[in-house]
Enzyme design. Structure first.
Site, PDB file in Angstrom:
ATOM      1  N   ARG A   7      16.368  81.222  57.935  1.00  0.00           N
ATOM      2  CA  ARG A   7      15.819  80.466  56.807  1.00  0.00           C
ATOM      3  C   ARG A   7      14.950  81.393  55.964  1.00  0.00           C
ATOM      4  O   ARG A   7      14.007  82.013  56.483  1.00  0.00           O
ATOM      5  CB  ARG A   7      14.990  79.284  57.316  1.00  0.00           C
ATOM      6  N   TYR A  62      25.681  70.768  66.232  1.00  0.00           N
ATOM      7  CA  TYR A  62      24.739  71.360  67.164  1.00  0.00           C
ATOM      8  C   TYR A  62      23.334  70.822  66.936  1.00  0.00           C
ATOM      9  O   TYR A  62      23.028  70.272  65.874  1.00  0.00           O
ATOM     10  CB  TYR A  62      24.735  72.895  67.047  1.00  0.00           C
ATOM     11  N   SER A 100      21.694  71.974  57.708  1.00  0.00           N
ATOM     12  CA  SER A 100      20.831  71.836  58.886  1.00  0.00           C
ATOM     13  C   SER A 100      19.720  70.859  58.515  1.00  0.00           C
ATOM     14  O   SER A 100      19.048  71.044  57.497  1.00  0.00           O
ATOM     15  CB  SER A 100      20.241  73.188  59.281  1.00  0.00           C
ATOM     16  N   HIS A 151       1.122  55.197  96.759  1.00  0.00           N
ATOM     17  CA  HIS A 151       1.215  54.827  95.347  1.00  0.00           C
ATOM     18  C   HIS A 151       1.106  56.046  94.439  1.00  0.00           C
ATOM     19  O   HIS A 151       1.928  56.248  93.531  1.00  0.00           O
ATOM     20  CB  HIS A 151       0.108  53.808  95.019  1.00  0.00           C
ATOM     21  N   ARG A 172       7.129  38.425  96.669  1.00  0.00           N
ATOM     22  CA  ARG A 172       7.219  39.736  96.021  1.00  0.00           C
ATOM     23  C   ARG A 172       7.871  39.604  94.655  1.00  0.00           C
ATOM     24  O   ARG A 172       8.779  38.814  94.471  1.00  0.00           O
ATOM     25  CB  ARG A 172       8.071  40.702  96.864  1.00  0.00           C
ATOM     26  N   GLY A 215       4.463  50.255  92.081  1.00  0.00           N
ATOM     27  CA  GLY A 215       3.046  49.960  91.932  1.00  0.00           C
ATOM     28  C   GLY A 215       2.711  49.074  90.755  1.00  0.00           C
ATOM     29  O   GLY A 215       1.559  48.725  90.557  1.00  0.00           O
ATOM     30  N   ARG A 254      16.311  50.346  97.437  1.00  0.00           N
ATOM     31  CA  ARG A 254      16.455  50.623  96.008  1.00  0.00           C
ATOM     32  C   ARG A 254      16.833  52.084  95.854  1.00  0.00           C
ATOM     33  O   ARG A 254      16.632  52.883  96.779  1.00  0.00           O
ATOM     34  CB  ARG A 254      15.155  50.332  95.255  1.00  0.00           C
ATOM     35  N   CYS A 296      17.381  70.937  63.173  1.00  0.00           N
ATOM     36  CA  CYS A 296      16.303  71.786  63.688  1.00  0.00           C
ATOM     37  C   CYS A 296      14.992  71.042  63.512  1.00  0.00           C
ATOM     38  O   CYS A 296      14.641  70.665  62.409  1.00  0.00           O
ATOM     39  CB  CYS A 296      16.224  73.102  62.920  1.00  0.00           C
ATOM     40  N   MET A 315       4.142  45.941  89.967  1.00  0.00           N
ATOM     41  CA  MET A 315       4.188  44.511  90.253  1.00  0.00           C
ATOM     42  C   MET A 315       3.416  44.196  91.536  1.00  0.00           C
ATOM     43  O   MET A 315       3.099  45.084  92.309  1.00  0.00           O
ATOM     44  CB  MET A 315       5.638  44.056  90.369  1.00  0.00           C
ATOM     45  N   GLY A 318      16.218  69.321  58.672  1.00  0.00           N
ATOM     46  CA  GLY A 318      14.849  69.627  59.092  1.00  0.00           C
ATOM     47  C   GLY A 318      14.108  68.317  59.264  1.00  0.00           C
ATOM     48  O   GLY A 318      13.568  67.765  58.299  1.00  0.00           O
ATOM     49  N   THR A 319      14.114  67.796  60.482  1.00  0.00           N
ATOM     50  CA  THR A 319      13.623  66.418  60.669  1.00  0.00           C
ATOM     51  C   THR A 319      12.118  66.289  60.521  1.00  0.00           C
ATOM     52  O   THR A 319      11.620  65.182  60.308  1.00  0.00           O
ATOM     53  CB  THR A 319      14.069  65.872  62.033  1.00  0.00           C
ATOM     54  N   ASN A 320      11.373  67.387  60.639  1.00  0.00           N
ATOM     55  CA  ASN A 320       9.919  67.264  60.453  1.00  0.00           C
ATOM     56  C   ASN A 320       9.582  66.880  59.013  1.00  0.00           C
ATOM     57  O   ASN A 320       8.898  65.889  58.746  1.00  0.00           O
ATOM     58  CB  ASN A 320       9.224  68.572  60.832  1.00  0.00           C
ATOM     59  N   ASP A 321      10.090  67.679  58.045  1.00  0.00           N
ATOM     60  CA  ASP A 321       9.817  67.365  56.644  1.00  0.00           C
ATOM     61  C   ASP A 321      10.548  66.107  56.199  1.00  0.00           C
ATOM     62  O   ASP A 321      10.022  65.318  55.412  1.00  0.00           O
ATOM     63  CB  ASP A 321      10.233  68.548  55.752  1.00  0.00           C
ATOM     64  N   LYS A 338      14.714  44.165  93.740  1.00  0.00           N
ATOM     65  CA  LYS A 338      14.514  43.732  95.129  1.00  0.00           C
ATOM     66  C   LYS A 338      15.502  42.633  95.504  1.00  0.00           C
ATOM     67  O   LYS A 338      16.107  42.654  96.576  1.00  0.00           O
ATOM     68  CB  LYS A 338      13.082  43.240  95.342  1.00  0.00           C
TER      69      LYS A 338
END
Length: 894
Positions: A620, A867, A776, A457, A100, A109, A341, A847, A111, A778-781, A31
Site C-alpha cells: 500500500r 483471501y 482489498s 469451578h 438441576r 458454574g 456432556r 485487511c 446455573m 480496509g474494514t477499519n476505515d 443435562k
C-alpha cells in the site's frame, strides 16, 4: 384439545426422534439430553424427569410458570414414587430430590443446583436413627443450598458459620465433624436463615420443590449467566429443569462422588482421568473444599468400582464419538451416573483428540476440523515461561489452564472489574471461585486459587474461556479481606503486587518472569494442514518488515495482503529524513529529500520480496496525513514559548518557528477524513512516484537475484474512480519506463488495485473495477465511515458502554473487531457483486482487525472473497476459521 405436555420422565424421551444431538439438547437441555441418552443406553442413573428449556423462556416473559406445570410435576413425582419405592415428604421412607438446571450449551458454574430437597427436621431425625452423621450432614447442606440458590442469600454466611465452628472445635476438615456437631450446625443454619430472610425455613416439600424449579428458571437470567452467554454468543435458548432422586455419596465410607473425563482435558491423552471424594456430595468436588483422590489412586483401593466406571465411560464415548465429562456417585458401593456432556478442553487437547479420533475412525476429516473452535486456536499461541528463567516459584498448584501471564494481584472480583476498566492487567487471587465470581474472572488475565482440583469451578471456567489458571495451590494462605497471601506464615505478596503464573506448569512467582513465544507443534501442524485441505479462502498477513513476514510464513501465511509503507518511515533513524521531505518548501527540495528516502524504501522492499519468495506481496502506498510524521505540536509550542520569553531568538528558535508553521499549514480538523491516501498522491504525485520507483527497482534487483516476486500495488482511500485512474496514468508509465531502461521484463505481471475503505467506493465498485485489478477491503476505515465512528475515540468514550453496560445493549459486538453484516458487511457484499459483474476475475481480499476474526471469516467466505489478511500470529486462527467456513457452507449450515 389436549393439554400441552410440559414434563417428561427420563425413560419417556426417545432420543432417536430427534435428528441430531444438538436438537435434543436444544429441547431438553444438555443435562436432560444426557440423562435421556444414558437411560436409553441402559446406564444406571437415578430416575427422574425433565422440564424442557422453552418453559423457562415462558417464565422470563410472563413471570409465572405455565399453568399446567404444577399438576404435571405432581403426576411425575407420583411416577417417581412408584418407581423408587420412596414417598415425597414421608418421614419413614422419604423421597429426596436433586433439582438441576441444564442449558443446551454447557455453561460451567453458571446455573444452580439444589440437593437433598424434600427434607425437614423431622425427616432428618428419623434418618438419624439409622445413620446419624449422614442425616445431619444432608440436612445442614440442604438448608445452605436452598437459602443460597432459591432465596439468593449466597452461601458465604453459612461458610463463615462452618469455618468459625471448625476453628472453635479445633478441626480442619468438614469430614472430621461428628454427627452431633453436624446437627448443631444445622440448628445454627436455621437461625441464620431466619435472620437473613425474616421467616422460618420451609418444611413443606412441595413449597421447596416449586421454589427450586422457580429458582432454576430465574437463574437463566442471572448476572453471571447473562455475562457468560454474552461472552460466548450463546442464543437465548432457556434452561431445562432436571429433577431426579437423590443418591448419596455422603452416606458412609463405601460412598463417594466424583467427576471424570474420558480423555485428558489438558493434553488430550487417551486415558480416563478424574477425581473422587469418599463420603462426600458433588458440590464438595466442584467447590474444592477438600482435595480429592485421583482415579489412579481409587483404582488401587477399589478396583471393582473403577472397572465399572471405566466401562460405562467408554460406552458413552463410543456413543457420542467425543470426549465426555461425567459426574457419578457411589452410594453404598452402588454406582450411579448423574450427568454426561461433551467435555471442555484446552486447545492442545482439542487438537490431539480431534486427530486421534479421526485416526481411530470415530470421525471423518471434516468432523475433525470442526471439533476445534477457531477462537480456541489463540490458546495455542499463548506465551510460556522461558526455560532459562532462574526465578524460583513461591508455590506450586494444579496446572488448570495453560498460558504464562503477569499482572497485579487482586483478591476481590469487584476490584478486578474496576481495575480492568482502568486499563490494568490483573490476576484474580481467591481461596476458591464460585459461580457468582464469573464477571471478576473474565475481567482478569489469569486466576490463582488455593483450593480445588482440576475439575473445580475455577479450572473448568478458566479452560472454557482460555484464561491461564492455577488451582489448588494449597501452601498459599489467602486472606481475601486483608488482601494478602502468605506461605508458611510469611507474607509473600499483597493487593497490587506483581505476580506471575504459569498455567502450563502450575508455578506461581512473585514479580515478572521471562516468557517465550509459543511454537506450532508437529501435531498442531498436522491439524492445520487438514484445515488447509478444505478451506477455500486464502490467508495472507499484514506485514511491514521482513521479520514480520518471516513470522507469518512460519504460521502458514500465503502472502502479504497489506504492507503499510508508512510503517517503514517511522524508524528512529529515518524520521528526520521523512520530516525533511514533508517540510520542503519547493518541489525541487521535496524531490531531493525523496531521493534520500528512495534507497531506504527499496532496501525494505527487497528484504520483504526475498522473505516472501514466490508469494504475493500487496504494497500500500503512503496512506496517513503528513503532519503525523512531524514532532509533537504541543511539545514544540512549549519549547518555542520558553525561548521567546527568555529572549533567545537563536537557531533553535527559528527552527521551531519554521516547524510550527509547517505543522499548522498541514494540520486538519479531522485528519482521518482529510488530505491523505490518494488525495495526497494526486496533489503531490512526487511522493507516490518515489515509492513506485523504489518498488520497481527492488523488483528488478530481486528478480535478477533469482527471487520470484509477485507484486501488487495498492492505492489507498479511493472514493472516486478518477482518483485511481489519474494516479495509475502517472505511475504505470513510470514503472514501464524504469523497466525499459533496465531492459527488464517482470516474470509476473504487476497488478494495480485499490483499498475499498470508503462507502462511496463500495457503492461505485463497478466503475472502479473497470480499471483496478484487485480490491482489498480496509474494514477499519470502512467501519469508521459507515458508522460515523472515530476509532481513536469511540472505544474509550462510549462504544464499550453500548456493548457491556447499557441494558439492553445497544450493540452486540465491537464493529471494529467483528464484521457487522448489516453495515460494512452489506457494503462488502455489494462491492464484490458489482465489482465482479464488471471484472469477473477480480481478486478480492480484506485487511483489518476483522481479517482474523472467526465470525467475520464466515461472512467473507459467504461473500466470495479470495483471501483474508491478518496479523502474523493470527494466521493459524484464520486458517482454521476458513476451513470451518468451507465445511459449514458445504453442509448448508453457513
Amino acid at each position: 384439545m389436549s393439554e400441552e405436555r410440559i414434563v417428561y420422565m427420563f425413560d419417556e424421551v426417545d432420543p432417536s426422534k430427534f435428528k441430531t444431538t444438538s436438537e435434543l439438547k436444544e429441547f431438553f437441555g444438555g443435562k436432560g439430553a444426557g440423562l435421556a441418552n444414558m437411560t436409553s443406553l441402559g446406564l444406571p442413573i437415578p430416575y427422574g424427569f425433565v422440564i424442557p428449556c422453552k418453559h423457562s423462556l415462558h417464565y422470563a416473559e410472563h413471570h409465572e410458570m405455565p399453568s399446567a406445570l404444577k399438576d404435571q410435576v405432581k403426576e411425575s413425582i407420583a411416577k417417581l414414587e412408584k418407581k423408587s419405592g420412596y414417598v415425597f415428604g414421608d418421614i419413614n421412607k422419604p423421597l429426596l430430590l436433586s433439582v438441576r438446571s441444564g442449558a443446551p450449551v454447557s455453561m460451567p458454574g453458571m446455573m444452580d443446583t439444589v440437593l437433598n430437597l424434600g427434607m425437614s427436621k423431622a425427616i432428618a431425625e428419623k434418618m438419624a436413627e439409622s445413620n446419624e452423621r449422614f442425616a445431619w450432614d444432608s440436612w445442614r447442606r440442604f438448608i445452605m443450598s436452598y437459602s443460597d440458590i432459591v432465596k439468593e442469600t449466597g452461601r458465604e454466611p453459612y461458610d463463615e458459620i462452618m469455618e468459625d465452628y471448625k476453628e472453635k472445635k479445633g478441626k480442619k476438615l468438614d469430614i472430621e465433624l461428628s454427627a452431633a456437631e453436624m446437627k448443631e450446625l444445622g440448628d445454627l443454619y436455621l437461625i441464620e436463615y431466619k435472620k437473613l430472610l425474616s421467616t422460618e425455613f420451609p418444611e413443606d416439600p412441595w413449597v421447596q420443590l416449586f421454589g427450586a424449579i422457580n429458582a432454576v428458571f430465574v437463574s437463566w437470567d442471572s448476572e453471571r449467566a447473562v455475562a457468560y452467554r454474552k461472552m460466548n454468543k450463546i442464543p437465548n435458548y432457556g434452561t431445562a429443569v432436571n429433577v431426579m432422586r437423590m443418591v448419596f455419596g455422603n452416606l458412609n465410607d463405601d460412598s463417594g462422588t466424583g467427576v471424570l473425563f474420558t480423555r485428558s482435558p489438558m493434553d488430550g491423552e487417551k486415558k480416563i482421568m478424574g477425581e473422587f471424594l469418599i463420603n462426600a456430595q458433588g458440590e464438595d468436588v466442584v467447590a474444592g473444599v477438600r482435595t480429592p483422590m485421583s482415579m489412579d489412586d481409587l483404582q488401587k483401593e477399589r478396583p471393582e468400582i473403577v472397572e465399572e466406571i471405566f466401562g460405562l465411560a467408554n460406552k458413552l464415548e463410543d456413543h457420542y464419538k467425543d470426549m465426555q465429562d461425567c459426574e457419578f456417585t457411589v452410594e453404598n458401593k452402588k454406582l450411579f451416573f448423574l450427568q454426561t456432556r461433551v467435555g471442555k478442553r484446552t486447545a492442545s487437547a482439542a487438537v490431539k483428540i480431534a486427530i486421534d479420533m479421526m485416526d481411530e475412525q470415530y470421525i471423518d476429516e471434516k468432523t475433525a476440523v470442526l471439533r476445534v473452535a477457531p477462537e480456541k486456536i489463540e490458546e495455542l499461541l499463548h506465551k510460556r515461561i522461558s526455560p532459562t528463567e532462574r526465578k524460583s516459584p513461591i508455590v506450586k498448584g494444579f496446572n488448570a489452564s495453560p498460558g504464562a501471564v503477569f499482572g497485579k494481584a487482586v483478591f476481590d472480583c469487584g476490584r478486578a472489574i474496576e481495575m480492568k476498566k482502568a486499563g490494568e492487567k490483573v490476576i484474580l487471587v481467591r481461596k476458591e471461585t464460585k459461580p457468582e465470581d464469573f464477571p471478576g474472572m473474565i475481567a482478569s488475565i489469569g486466576i490463582l486459587t488455593s483450593r480445588g482440583g482440576k475439575t473445580c469451578h475455577a479450572a473448568v471456567v478458566a479452560r472454557g474461556i482460555g484464561l491461564p489458571a492455577i488451582v489448588g495451590a494449597g501452601d498459599l494462605e489467602i486472606d481475601e479481606e486483608a488482601g494478602i497471601a502468605k506461605v508458611s506464615g510469611e507474607v509473600v505478596f499483597k493487593e497490587g503486587s506483581i505476580i506471575s503464573i504459569d498455567g502450563l506448569a502450575g508455578n506461581v512467582y512473585v514479580g515478572e518472569v521471562d516468557v517465550v513465544d509459543p511454537e506450532i507443534t508437529a501435531e498442531f501442524q498436522r491439524y492445520l494442514e487438514l484445515c488447509d485441505k478444505y478451506r477455500k479462502l486464502g490467508v495472507r498477513t499484514n506485514a511491514d518488515t521482513p521479520q514480520m513476514a518471516s513470522d507469518a510464513i512460519k504460521n502458514g501465511a500465503e502472502g502479504i495482503g497489506l504492507c503499510r509503507t508508512e510503517r517503514m518511515f517511522n524508524a528512529e533513524e529515518r524520521l528526520p529524513k521523512v520530516v525533511d521531505m514533508i517540510v520542503a518548501e519547493s518541489l525541487e527540495e521535496r524531490e531531493k529529500a525523496l531521493n534520500v528516502l528512495l534507497p531506504l524504501q527499496k532496501g525494505d522492499f527487497k528484504g520483504i520480496f526475498k522473505t516472501m519468495n514466490g508469494k504475493p506481496v500487496t504494497v500500500r502506498l503512503l496512506d496517513p496525513p503528513l503532519h503525523e510524521f512531524l514532532p509533537d505540536y504541543k511539545t514544540m509550542l512549549i519549547e518555542f514559548t520558553e525561548l521567546r520569553v527568555k529572549g533567545d531568538h537563536g537557531d533553535r528558535f527559528k527552527e521551531l518557528e519554521f516547524m510550527i508553521r509547517k505543522y499548522e499549514e498541514l494540520k486538519e480538523e479531522n485528519a482521518m477524513l482529510g488530505h491523505r491516501g490518494v488525495r495526497l498522491g494526486n496533489t503531490n504525485p512526487e511522493i507516490y512516484k518515489m515509492q513506485a520507483r523504489a518498488l520497481i527497482e527492488a523488483l528488478i534487483e530481486s528478480q535478477n537475484d533469482g527471487i520470484d516476486v509477485h507484486l501488487e500495488i495498492m492505492l489507498p482511500l479511493v472514493s472516486h474512480v478518477n482518483e485511481f485512474t489519474r494516479l495509475v496514468s502517472i505511475l504505470k508509465p513510470l514503472a514501464s519506463e524504469i523497466m525499459a531502461s533496465a531492459n527488464f521484463t517482470p516474470k509476473n505481471t504487476i497488478k494495480w488495485g485499490t483499498m475499498i475503505e470508503i462507502p462511496r467506493a463500495a457503492l461505485t465498485s463497478n466503475e472502479i473495477a473497470k480499471h483496478a485489478e484487485f480490491f482489498s477491503f480496509g474494514t477499519n476505515d470502512l467501519t469508521q465511515m459507515t458508522y460515523g465512528f472515530s476509532r481513536d475515540d469511540v472505544e474509550s468514550k462510549f462504544l464499550m458502554k453500548y456493548i457491556d453496560e447499557i441494558e439492553p445493549p445497544i450493540m452486540k459486538d465491537n464493529p471494529f473487531e467483528h464484521l457487522d453484516p448489516n453495515g460494512v458487511g452489506k457494503l462488502v457484499a455489494i462491492s464484490v457483486k458489482d465489482g465482479r459483474s464488471t471484472r469477473p476475475n477480480l481478486k478480492v481480499g480484506v485487511c483489518g482487525e476483522t481479517g482474523g476474526d472467526p465470525d467475520s471469516i464466515l461472512l467473507y467466505h459467504k461473500y466470495g472473497l479470495n483471501y483474508v489478511s491478518c496479523s502474523p500470529f493470527r494466521v493459524p486462527v484464520a486458517r482454521v476459521a476458513a476451513a470451518h467456513a468451507a465445511i459449514l457452507d458445504e453442509q448448508g449450515k453457513l
